[in-house]
Design a protein around this motif. Sequence first.
Motif, PDB file in Angstrom:
ATOM      1  N   MET A   1       0.842  -1.199   0.000  1.00  0.00           N
ATOM      2  CA  MET A   1       0.000   0.000   0.000  1.00  0.00           C
ATOM      3  C   MET A   1       0.879   1.253   0.000  1.00  0.00           C
ATOM      4  O   MET A   1       1.853   1.340   0.755  1.00  0.00           O
ATOM      5  CB  MET A   1      -0.923   0.001   1.227  1.00  0.00           C
ATOM      6  CG  MET A   1      -1.865   1.188   1.289  1.00  0.00           C
ATOM      7  SD  MET A   1      -2.931   1.160   2.761  1.00  0.00           S
ATOM      8  CE  MET A   1      -3.915  -0.309   2.398  1.00  0.00           C
ATOM      9  N   GLU A   2       0.532   2.193  -0.857  1.00  0.00           N
ATOM     10  CA  GLU A   2       1.313   3.422  -0.953  1.00  0.00           C
ATOM     11  C   GLU A   2       1.176   4.247   0.324  1.00  0.00           C
ATOM     12  O   GLU A   2       0.089   4.423   0.860  1.00  0.00           O
ATOM     13  CB  GLU A   2       0.821   4.250  -2.146  1.00  0.00           C
ATOM     14  CG  GLU A   2       1.642   5.508  -2.382  1.00  0.00           C
ATOM     15  CD  GLU A   2       1.125   6.299  -3.581  1.00  0.00           C
ATOM     16  OE1 GLU A   2       1.636   7.414  -3.797  1.00  0.00           O
ATOM     17  OE2 GLU A   2       0.208   5.806  -4.267  1.00  0.00           O
ATOM     18  N   GLU A   3       2.324   4.729   0.827  1.00  0.00           N
ATOM     19  CA  GLU A   3       2.312   5.525   2.039  1.00  0.00           C
ATOM     20  C   GLU A   3       1.705   6.896   1.768  1.00  0.00           C
ATOM     21  O   GLU A   3       2.001   7.538   0.758  1.00  0.00           O
ATOM     22  CB  GLU A   3       3.734   5.694   2.570  1.00  0.00           C
ATOM     23  CG  GLU A   3       3.810   6.444   3.883  1.00  0.00           C
ATOM     24  CD  GLU A   3       5.224   6.564   4.394  1.00  0.00           C
ATOM     25  OE1 GLU A   3       5.431   7.247   5.409  1.00  0.00           O
ATOM     26  OE2 GLU A   3       6.132   5.965   3.762  1.00  0.00           O
ATOM     27  N   LYS A   4       0.852   7.328   2.672  1.00  0.00           N
ATOM     28  CA  LYS A   4       0.212   8.635   2.512  1.00  0.00           C
ATOM     29  C   LYS A   4       1.205   9.741   2.844  1.00  0.00           C
ATOM     30  O   LYS A   4       1.957   9.659   3.806  1.00  0.00           O
ATOM     31  CB  LYS A   4      -1.030   8.736   3.405  1.00  0.00           C
ATOM     32  CG  LYS A   4      -2.142   7.781   3.006  1.00  0.00           C
ATOM     33  CD  LYS A   4      -3.337   7.944   3.922  1.00  0.00           C
ATOM     34  CE  LYS A   4      -4.526   7.123   3.434  1.00  0.00           C
ATOM     35  NZ  LYS A   4      -4.257   5.675   3.429  1.00  0.00           N
ATOM     36  N   LYS A   5       1.192  10.797   2.033  1.00  0.00           N
ATOM     37  CA  LYS A   5       2.110  11.911   2.212  1.00  0.00           C
ATOM     38  C   LYS A   5       1.452  12.999   3.048  1.00  0.00           C
ATOM     39  O   LYS A   5       0.240  13.181   3.019  1.00  0.00           O
ATOM     40  CB  LYS A   5       2.522  12.482   0.850  1.00  0.00           C
ATOM     41  CG  LYS A   5       3.273  11.497  -0.032  1.00  0.00           C
ATOM     42  CD  LYS A   5       3.610  12.116  -1.379  1.00  0.00           C
ATOM     43  CE  LYS A   5       4.347  11.115  -2.269  1.00  0.00           C
ATOM     44  NZ  LYS A   5       4.660  11.703  -3.608  1.00  0.00           N
ATOM     45  N   LEU A   6       2.261  13.732   3.787  1.00  0.00           N
ATOM     46  CA  LEU A   6       1.761  14.841   4.595  1.00  0.00           C
ATOM     47  C   LEU A   6       1.566  16.072   3.722  1.00  0.00           C
ATOM     48  O   LEU A   6       2.443  16.453   2.949  1.00  0.00           O
ATOM     49  CB  LEU A   6       2.750  15.153   5.719  1.00  0.00           C
ATOM     50  CG  LEU A   6       2.310  16.212   6.725  1.00  0.00           C
ATOM     51  CD1 LEU A   6       1.112  15.719   7.532  1.00  0.00           C
ATOM     52  CD2 LEU A   6       3.463  16.563   7.656  1.00  0.00           C
ATOM     53  N   ASN A   7       0.383  16.676   3.831  1.00  0.00           N
ATOM     54  CA  ASN A   7       0.085  17.906   3.086  1.00  0.00           C
ATOM     55  C   ASN A   7      -0.565  18.880   4.074  1.00  0.00           C
ATOM     56  O   ASN A   7      -1.692  18.667   4.503  1.00  0.00           O
ATOM     57  CB  ASN A   7      -0.866  17.612   1.929  1.00  0.00           C
ATOM     58  CG  ASN A   7      -1.213  18.860   1.124  1.00  0.00           C
ATOM     59  OD1 ASN A   7      -0.948  19.991   1.542  1.00  0.00           O
ATOM     60  ND2 ASN A   7      -1.826  18.670  -0.043  1.00  0.00           N
ATOM     61  N   PRO A   8       0.127  19.956   4.437  1.00  0.00           N
ATOM     62  CA  PRO A   8      -0.439  20.904   5.407  1.00  0.00           C
ATOM     63  C   PRO A   8      -1.564  21.763   4.852  1.00  0.00           C
ATOM     64  O   PRO A   8      -2.168  22.530   5.596  1.00  0.00           O
ATOM     65  CB  PRO A   8       0.775  21.764   5.796  1.00  0.00           C
ATOM     66  CG  PRO A   8       1.683  21.682   4.615  1.00  0.00           C
ATOM     67  CD  PRO A   8       1.497  20.314   4.040  1.00  0.00           C
ATOM     68  N   ASP A   9      -1.848  21.663   3.557  1.00  0.00           N
ATOM     69  CA  ASP A   9      -2.916  22.466   2.954  1.00  0.00           C
ATOM     70  C   ASP A   9      -3.841  21.577   2.127  1.00  0.00           C
ATOM     71  O   ASP A   9      -4.019  21.765   0.919  1.00  0.00           O
ATOM     72  CB  ASP A   9      -2.315  23.584   2.076  1.00  0.00           C
ATOM     73  CG  ASP A   9      -3.349  24.619   1.644  1.00  0.00           C
ATOM     74  OD1 ASP A   9      -4.498  24.570   2.149  1.00  0.00           O
ATOM     75  OD2 ASP A   9      -3.025  25.466   0.798  1.00  0.00           O
ATOM     76  N   ILE A  10      -4.452  20.618   2.802  1.00  0.00           N
ATOM     77  CA  ILE A  10      -5.338  19.665   2.132  1.00  0.00           C
ATOM     78  C   ILE A  10      -6.502  20.366   1.444  1.00  0.00           C
ATOM     79  O   ILE A  10      -6.786  20.140   0.260  1.00  0.00           O
ATOM     80  CB  ILE A  10      -5.883  18.638   3.148  1.00  0.00           C
ATOM     81  CG1 ILE A  10      -4.777  17.677   3.587  1.00  0.00           C
ATOM     82  CG2 ILE A  10      -7.068  17.871   2.565  1.00  0.00           C
ATOM     83  CD1 ILE A  10      -4.450  16.594   2.609  1.00  0.00           C
ATOM     84  N   PHE A  11      -7.201  21.235   2.194  1.00  0.00           N
ATOM     85  CA  PHE A  11      -8.352  21.907   1.607  1.00  0.00           C
ATOM     86  C   PHE A  11      -7.924  22.788   0.430  1.00  0.00           C
ATOM     87  O   PHE A  11      -8.614  22.874  -0.585  1.00  0.00           O
ATOM     88  CB  PHE A  11      -9.087  22.739   2.648  1.00  0.00           C
ATOM     89  CG  PHE A  11     -10.043  21.945   3.495  1.00  0.00           C
ATOM     90  CD1 PHE A  11     -11.200  21.423   2.947  1.00  0.00           C
ATOM     91  CD2 PHE A  11      -9.784  21.704   4.837  1.00  0.00           C
ATOM     92  CE1 PHE A  11     -12.089  20.673   3.714  1.00  0.00           C
ATOM     93  CE2 PHE A  11     -10.657  20.965   5.614  1.00  0.00           C
ATOM     94  CZ  PHE A  11     -11.814  20.448   5.052  1.00  0.00           C
ATOM     95  N   GLY A  12      -6.786  23.451   0.565  1.00  0.00           N
ATOM     96  CA  GLY A  12      -6.296  24.284  -0.532  1.00  0.00           C
ATOM     97  C   GLY A  12      -6.018  23.479  -1.778  1.00  0.00           C
ATOM     98  O   GLY A  12      -6.341  23.900  -2.893  1.00  0.00           O
ATOM     99  N   SER A  13      -5.425  22.297  -1.602  1.00  0.00           N
ATOM    100  CA  SER A  13      -5.148  21.431  -2.753  1.00  0.00           C
ATOM    101  C   SER A  13      -6.436  20.988  -3.426  1.00  0.00           C
ATOM    102  O   SER A  13      -6.547  20.999  -4.665  1.00  0.00           O
ATOM    103  CB  SER A  13      -4.351  20.205  -2.298  1.00  0.00           C
ATOM    104  OG  SER A  13      -3.082  20.569  -1.806  1.00  0.00           O
TER     105      SER A  13
END
Length: 244
Positions: free
Chosen positions: A1-13
Motif C-alpha cells: 500500500m502506498e504511504e500517505k504523504k503529509l500535506n499541510p494544505d489539504i483543503f487548498g489542494s
Amino acid sequence: MEEKKLNPDIFGSAMMDYYNDHSSEDIIVHSNIAEDDIIPSEYLFRNWSGMPSIEKIALRNCQGPVLDVGAGSGCHSLHLENTGIETTNIDISKGACEVMKKQGLNRVYNTPYFEFNEGKYQTILLLMNGFGLVESIDNVGHFLEHAKTLLLPGGQIIFDSSDLIYIFEEPDGSVRFNADKAYYGEVNYRIEYRNQLSHKFDWLFIDPRNLAEIAVRHGFHVEVLYEGGNYHYLFKLTQQETEK
C-alpha cells in the motif's frame, strides 16, 4: 500500500484541483469521536441554490462590512458581494486564498484569525462549523475579546455549531462522556485527500448553555437564529454597547 504523504494544505489542494479541472475527488474527514465523513470537493464551491437553510439564514442576517473567517473558496462572500455587501476574507489555507482571488474577491488575507487586525466590521461570519478554530472551550473568551477589536460598535458574530451531546447519548437516555476530556465538544481531526494527510488538529463544537455563559461574561448577547437536526445551531452574538 502506498504511504500517505503529509500535506499541510489539504483543503487548498482540493479547491485548486476543483477550480482548475473540476476534479471530483472527495475529501475524507477522520475524527476521534465518529466514523469518517466525506466532503465532495464540489461542495466547497456551492452557490446560493446549493446552500443549506442554515447558511441562507446566516447570509440574510449579515450586515456589511463582513469579515468572513475561514472563507474557503469564498462561496459565501461571493453571494454577499453580489447583493452589495462588502466582504473581507481570511483563511489559513494558501490554496483557498488563491482560489478566492481567482474568483474575483479582492480583500483576501492568508492569515489566522487571531493574528488578523485589519479593518472594522459589522459582522464576523464563520460557517461550516468555522467556530471550531477556537479549538477548546478555554479559548472562547480569547476569541470574543479579539472579535471586539475587529467589530464596529454593536457589531455581531454569526456562526453555526453543534452540541455533540447526541453522540454520547445511550439508548436509555443517559449520557456517557469520555472522562479524559475536559469538555465533550473538543474534537481532534485529520483530513485526507488523494492519498495525502493533513496534520492532526483540534476543533471545538459548543453547546448553547456554555456559549451563553461565556458570551455574557465578555459583553455579548446570544440569539439562536436556527436549530436543525442533531442539535445543529446557528448563533448570532451581538456586542452590547457599554454605558458611558
